[in-house]
Design a protein around this motif. Structure first.
Motif, PDB file in Angstrom:
ATOM      1  N   ILE A  58       0.857  -1.205   0.000  1.00  0.00           N
ATOM      2  CA  ILE A  58       0.000   0.000   0.000  1.00  0.00           C
ATOM      3  C   ILE A  58       0.889   1.249   0.000  1.00  0.00           C
ATOM      4  O   ILE A  58       0.637   2.216  -0.730  1.00  0.00           O
ATOM      5  N   LYS A  59       1.950   1.205   0.785  1.00  0.00           N
ATOM      6  CA  LYS A  59       2.868   2.352   0.861  1.00  0.00           C
ATOM      7  C   LYS A  59       3.480   2.618  -0.525  1.00  0.00           C
ATOM      8  O   LYS A  59       3.683   3.772  -0.927  1.00  0.00           O
ATOM      9  N   ALA A  60       3.707   1.533  -1.275  1.00  0.00           N
ATOM     10  CA  ALA A  60       4.297   1.676  -2.620  1.00  0.00           C
ATOM     11  C   ALA A  60       3.275   2.172  -3.645  1.00  0.00           C
ATOM     12  O   ALA A  60       3.631   2.506  -4.771  1.00  0.00           O
ATOM     13  N   GLY A  61       1.999   2.183  -3.269  1.00  0.00           N
ATOM     14  CA  GLY A  61       0.991   2.763  -4.179  1.00  0.00           C
ATOM     15  C   GLY A  61      -0.135   1.839  -4.603  1.00  0.00           C
ATOM     16  O   GLY A  61      -0.989   2.232  -5.402  1.00  0.00           O
ATOM     17  N   ALA A  62      -0.168   0.607  -4.086  1.00  0.00           N
ATOM     18  CA  ALA A  62      -1.263  -0.305  -4.479  1.00  0.00           C
ATOM     19  C   ALA A  62      -2.594   0.239  -3.945  1.00  0.00           C
ATOM     20  O   ALA A  62      -2.680   0.651  -2.789  1.00  0.00           O
ATOM     21  N   THR A  63      -3.609   0.233  -4.805  1.00  0.00           N
ATOM     22  CA  THR A  63      -4.910   0.766  -4.389  1.00  0.00           C
ATOM     23  C   THR A  63      -5.899  -0.356  -4.057  1.00  0.00           C
ATOM     24  O   THR A  63      -6.941  -0.121  -3.471  1.00  0.00           O
ATOM     25  N   THR A  64      -5.580  -1.571  -4.498  1.00  0.00           N
ATOM     26  CA  THR A  64      -6.374  -2.749  -4.107  1.00  0.00           C
ATOM     27  C   THR A  64      -5.400  -3.816  -3.623  1.00  0.00           C
ATOM     28  O   THR A  64      -4.350  -4.032  -4.243  1.00  0.00           O
ATOM     29  N   ILE A  65      -5.747  -4.449  -2.511  1.00  0.00           N
ATOM     30  CA  ILE A  65      -4.924  -5.544  -1.984  1.00  0.00           C
ATOM     31  C   ILE A  65      -5.762  -6.801  -2.025  1.00  0.00           C
ATOM     32  O   ILE A  65      -6.830  -6.877  -1.400  1.00  0.00           O
ATOM     33  N   ASN A  66      -5.271  -7.778  -2.771  1.00  0.00           N
ATOM     34  CA  ASN A  66      -6.037  -9.013  -2.929  1.00  0.00           C
ATOM     35  C   ASN A  66      -5.466 -10.126  -2.048  1.00  0.00           C
ATOM     36  O   ASN A  66      -4.253 -10.306  -1.985  1.00  0.00           O
ATOM     37  N   ILE A  67      -6.373 -10.843  -1.391  1.00  0.00           N
ATOM     38  CA  ILE A  67      -5.977 -11.928  -0.485  1.00  0.00           C
ATOM     39  C   ILE A  67      -6.466 -13.246  -1.098  1.00  0.00           C
ATOM     40  O   ILE A  67      -7.589 -13.695  -0.828  1.00  0.00           O
ATOM     41  N   PRO A  68      -5.628 -13.864  -1.933  1.00  0.00           N
ATOM     42  CA  PRO A  68      -6.090 -15.097  -2.574  1.00  0.00           C
ATOM     43  C   PRO A  68      -5.963 -16.323  -1.682  1.00  0.00           C
ATOM     44  O   PRO A  68      -5.002 -16.459  -0.935  1.00  0.00           O
ATOM     45  N   ASP A  69      -6.979 -17.181  -1.809  1.00  0.00           N
ATOM     46  CA  ASP A  69      -6.848 -18.532  -1.263  1.00  0.00           C
ATOM     47  C   ASP A  69      -6.521 -19.381  -2.491  1.00  0.00           C
ATOM     48  O   ASP A  69      -7.381 -20.060  -3.055  1.00  0.00           O
ATOM     49  N   THR A  70      -5.273 -19.320  -2.879  1.00  0.00           N
ATOM     50  CA  THR A  70      -4.819 -19.875  -4.157  1.00  0.00           C
ATOM     51  C   THR A  70      -5.120 -21.367  -4.310  1.00  0.00           C
ATOM     52  O   THR A  70      -5.400 -21.842  -5.406  1.00  0.00           O
ATOM     53  N   VAL A  71      -5.037 -22.106  -3.207  1.00  0.00           N
ATOM     54  CA  VAL A  71      -5.216 -23.558  -3.308  1.00  0.00           C
ATOM     55  C   VAL A  71      -6.556 -24.028  -2.732  1.00  0.00           C
ATOM     56  O   VAL A  71      -6.765 -25.224  -2.531  1.00  0.00           O
ATOM     57  N   GLY A  72      -7.435 -23.102  -2.439  1.00  0.00           N
ATOM     58  CA  GLY A  72      -8.778 -23.467  -1.956  1.00  0.00           C
ATOM     59  C   GLY A  72      -8.754 -24.215  -0.647  1.00  0.00           C
ATOM     60  O   GLY A  72      -9.467 -25.199  -0.452  1.00  0.00           O
ATOM     61  N   SER A 113     -15.725 -16.284   0.245  1.00  0.00           N
ATOM     62  CA  SER A 113     -15.797 -14.909  -0.280  1.00  0.00           C
ATOM     63  C   SER A 113     -16.822 -14.103   0.519  1.00  0.00           C
ATOM     64  O   SER A 113     -16.596 -12.934   0.838  1.00  0.00           O
ATOM     65  N   LEU A 114     -17.946 -14.748   0.839  1.00  0.00           N
ATOM     66  CA  LEU A 114     -18.979 -14.046   1.618  1.00  0.00           C
ATOM     67  C   LEU A 114     -18.458 -13.711   3.021  1.00  0.00           C
ATOM     68  O   LEU A 114     -18.740 -12.629   3.559  1.00  0.00           O
ATOM     69  N   GLN A 141     -14.047  -6.050  -2.359  1.00  0.00           N
ATOM     70  CA  GLN A 141     -14.021  -6.583  -3.732  1.00  0.00           C
ATOM     71  C   GLN A 141     -14.021  -8.106  -3.690  1.00  0.00           C
ATOM     72  O   GLN A 141     -13.357  -8.713  -2.853  1.00  0.00           O
ATOM     73  N   ILE A 142     -14.782  -8.692  -4.623  1.00  0.00           N
ATOM     74  CA  ILE A 142     -14.776 -10.161  -4.756  1.00  0.00           C
ATOM     75  C   ILE A 142     -14.270 -10.502  -6.150  1.00  0.00           C
ATOM     76  O   ILE A 142     -14.757  -9.956  -7.147  1.00  0.00           O
ATOM     77  N   GLU A 143     -13.318 -11.416  -6.219  1.00  0.00           N
ATOM     78  CA  GLU A 143     -12.859 -11.890  -7.528  1.00  0.00           C
ATOM     79  C   GLU A 143     -13.573 -13.214  -7.812  1.00  0.00           C
ATOM     80  O   GLU A 143     -13.613 -14.110  -6.964  1.00  0.00           O
ATOM     81  N   CYS A 144     -14.133 -13.316  -9.002  1.00  0.00           N
ATOM     82  CA  CYS A 144     -14.985 -14.472  -9.288  1.00  0.00           C
ATOM     83  C   CYS A 144     -15.067 -14.707 -10.794  1.00  0.00           C
ATOM     84  O   CYS A 144     -14.574 -13.893 -11.584  1.00  0.00           O
ATOM     85  N   LEU A 170      -9.727  -3.890   0.163  1.00  0.00           N
ATOM     86  CA  LEU A 170      -9.336  -5.288   0.377  1.00  0.00           C
ATOM     87  C   LEU A 170     -10.198  -6.185  -0.505  1.00  0.00           C
ATOM     88  O   LEU A 170     -11.415  -5.989  -0.621  1.00  0.00           O
ATOM     89  N   SER A 171      -9.544  -7.159  -1.106  1.00  0.00           N
ATOM     90  CA  SER A 171     -10.235  -8.040  -2.052  1.00  0.00           C
ATOM     91  C   SER A 171     -10.011  -9.492  -1.651  1.00  0.00           C
ATOM     92  O   SER A 171      -9.016  -9.822  -1.002  1.00  0.00           O
ATOM     93  N   CYS A 172     -10.930 -10.374  -2.072  1.00  0.00           N
ATOM     94  CA  CYS A 172     -10.691 -11.802  -1.851  1.00  0.00           C
ATOM     95  C   CYS A 172     -10.741 -12.528  -3.196  1.00  0.00           C
ATOM     96  O   CYS A 172     -11.399 -12.070  -4.141  1.00  0.00           O
ATOM     97  N   HIS A 173     -10.030 -13.629  -3.273  1.00  0.00           N
ATOM     98  CA  HIS A 173      -9.931 -14.402  -4.517  1.00  0.00           C
ATOM     99  C   HIS A 173      -9.867 -15.861  -4.087  1.00  0.00           C
ATOM    100  O   HIS A 173      -8.820 -16.357  -3.688  1.00  0.00           O
ATOM    101  N   CYS A 174     -11.020 -16.541  -4.100  1.00  0.00           N
ATOM    102  CA  CYS A 174     -11.080 -17.870  -3.495  1.00  0.00           C
ATOM    103  C   CYS A 174     -11.236 -18.976  -4.535  1.00  0.00           C
ATOM    104  O   CYS A 174     -12.080 -18.889  -5.420  1.00  0.00           O
ATOM    105  N   HIS A 175     -10.416 -20.014  -4.377  1.00  0.00           N
ATOM    106  CA  HIS A 175     -10.559 -21.200  -5.231  1.00  0.00           C
ATOM    107  C   HIS A 175     -11.423 -22.232  -4.512  1.00  0.00           C
ATOM    108  O   HIS A 175     -11.599 -22.187  -3.292  1.00  0.00           O
TER     109      HIS A 175
END
Ligand code: KIV
Ligand code: ZN
Length: 524
Positions: free
Chosen positions: A166-180, A221-222, A231-234, A206-211
């Protein structure tokens, strides 16, 4: 005195990644024309952000992102990049024509990825993430950072990475559950911890990205949303790597149906969910199961007598959503022999297709031919005719002129086939194969000179009734590459020939494109 004013619903950003993570699922790859078709449908659906691809991955991915960024208006167009200069530069090259662009950079943060994949220390990860975000920010204000495998990352370290990004300038931070792997409780706690512990968290969404490996992508995601994610990634139909991603239609309808629980809104035009879902099925050949929530064929079918009785008395006894709210039409029986072009165009639009004048003309001619064969034309018939028209290459190099077939018990099947190529017609009579379908394959191969290995062959009826259109979906291999084909007719041998020609036309078109883009010594 207690405040009884209802809270204003929170608007949740719907980030669709059907064309990136979704397209990574086995068998879901799409060509440029197909990606554009899906991109337009997603824009009409009202997604806020559309991840159009991973530009560095291949020239095809780059071209698709560039074309979508240039032509699709409405959503923010996003391109994926790893945290390195080459990826980020390429992503920006593809995105720069977009009215609103987002660069999405990602880097794995979990111990297992740090140790075995990246061989990097925690400090090195933070430095690389910061450098990646800064480079992306040098091109565009809208930058998303994903901590790949965040769900399995030590929470203290995750907080440090997020703060630095965020300090570097990211405006969205995504938290993936890459492996579900995570669960709703765990996801809730993770998002809550980030909100409570990262000092600059208010500067980013803050965003989520769930497998969906354990079938919990939607629930996770809910839970993220309940904890404060914005944000929800889907993906449509939940397609994606392995078991897939969070399904857009399910998560959106859960928030809408349980408004009192989530108190959120989205911009999704829910009446377009079924048409988009169907479009994706047709384009990828990946059907959803009948009992799929929200968009499956049986999602609103009430079979038991008790349920039907309750429904007749009061719909809400057994129905929590109205089928029309997700895009199932109230009546299926639509057109007949005397229906005109305008009625067909209207129906096509309602079903989610915007056809060019030329496409409409061809579909209309096929519709009239079909109306001579069967009295009642259903939505499924119309969808099959349209799909046959729009799926596949724009160039119809080979087309069917006529065919006849004979087969029977103890007889060698025989197919006589005439195909058109330019102004010329070519005829072959083939007496071989273990049945008329096999013989039809041989005949097409003989005339076009394109040999294929059939990997998958599926026939299904587009609608109810014995006179229904039979849809054939094929997957064939030619020179090590996979191609799809689709054909629809009331005659299943004709459907097969049409599907085969659809695949052959893709092969021929792709070969022509490849030979044109081949660099010659003079070019380099
Ligand atoms: O699943 C994942 O971690 C991803 C990232 C690239 C966001 O798809
Ligand atoms: Zn993913």
């Amino acid at each position: 005195m207690t405040n009884t004013q209802p809270k204003t619903p929170r608007s949740i950003t719907i980030f669709d990644t059907t064309l990136r993570d979704g397209e990574q699922s086995p068998g879901a790859s799409m060509n440029l024309a197909e990606k554009l078709e899906v991109a337009q449908a997603l824009s009409d659906l009202g997604v806020d952000v559309m991840e159009a691809g991973f530009p560095i991955a291949s020239p095809g991915d780059f071209e698709a992102v560039r074309e979508i960024a240039t032509t699709i208006r409405g959503p923010i167009i996003c391109g994926l990049a790893r945290c390195n200069d080459g990826d980020i530069d390429r992503a920006w090259e593809a995105l720069q024509k977009a009215k609103q662009a987002r660069i999405h950079v990602f880097l794995a943060t979990s111990a297992i990825h740090r140790e075995f994949k990246l061989r990097m220390t925690q400090d090195e990860i933070i430095a690389r993430a910061v450098k990646g975000v800064e480079r992306a920010v040098s091109y565009c204000d809208d930058v998303e950072f994903s901590a790949e495998d965040a769900a399995r990352t030590e929470i203290d370290f995750l907080c440090r990475v997020v703060e630095a990004a965020i300090k570097a300038g990211a405006t969205t931070i995504n938290i993936p559950d890459t492996v579900g792997y995570t669960t709703p409780n765990e996801m809730y706690q993770r998002i809550e911890a980030l909100i409570n512990r990262v000092p600059n968290i208010d500067k980013a969404i803050l965003s989520c990205h769930c497998h969906d490996d354990l079938g919990m992508a939607v629930a996770n995601s809910l839970a993220a949303v309940q904890a404060g994610a914005g944000q929800i990634e889907c993906t449509i139909n939940g397609i994606g790597e392995r078991a897939g991603n969070c399904s857009l239609e399910e998560v959106v309808m859960a928030m809408r149906t349980r408004g009192e629980m989530y108190n959120t809104t989205t911009r999704i035009v829910t009446e377009r969910l079924v048409p988009v879902s169907r479009l994706l099925c047709k384009i990828t050949g990946l059907d959803v199961q009948r009992n799929k929530a929200v968009v499956g064929r049986n999602a609103f079918a009430h079979e038991s007598g008790i349920h039907q009785d309750g429904m007749l008395k009061e719909r809400s006894t057994y129905e929590i959503m109205r089928p029309e709210d997700v895009g199932f039409s109230k009546t299926d029986l639509v057109l007949g022999k005397h229906s005109g072009r305008a009625a067909l165009a209207d129906r096509a639009k309602e079903l989610g297709y915007s056809l060019t004048g030329e496409q409409l003309q061809t579909v209309f001619e096929q519709f009239k031919t079909l109306a001579d064969k069967k009295k009642e034309i259903y939505d499924g018939d119309i969808v099959a005719l349209i799909q046959q028209q729009i799926s596949g290459p724009t160039q119809r190099v080979w087309s069917l002129t006529s065919f006849s077939v004979s087969s029977g018990t103890g007889k060698v099947p025989c197919v006589e086939l005439t195909l058109q190529h330019g102004d010329e017609h070519f005829t072959e009579r083939v007496e071989q194969g273990d049945g008329p379908i096999d013989a039809a394959f041989w005949a097409v191969e003989k005339i076009t000179g394109i040999k294929v290995v059939c990997k998958d062959f599926r026939v299904r009826s587009a609608t109810i009734g014995r006179d229904a259109l039979g849809e054939v979906t094929l997957e064939v291999e030619h020179e090590g590459q996979q191609y799809r084909g689709m054909g629809a007719s009331t005659d299943s041998v004709e459907s097969t020939i049409l599907a085969m020609l659809n695949a052959v036309n893709r092969i021929v078109t792709e070969k022509a494109v490849r030979s044109q883009s081949r660099v010659t010594p003079q070019d380099s």
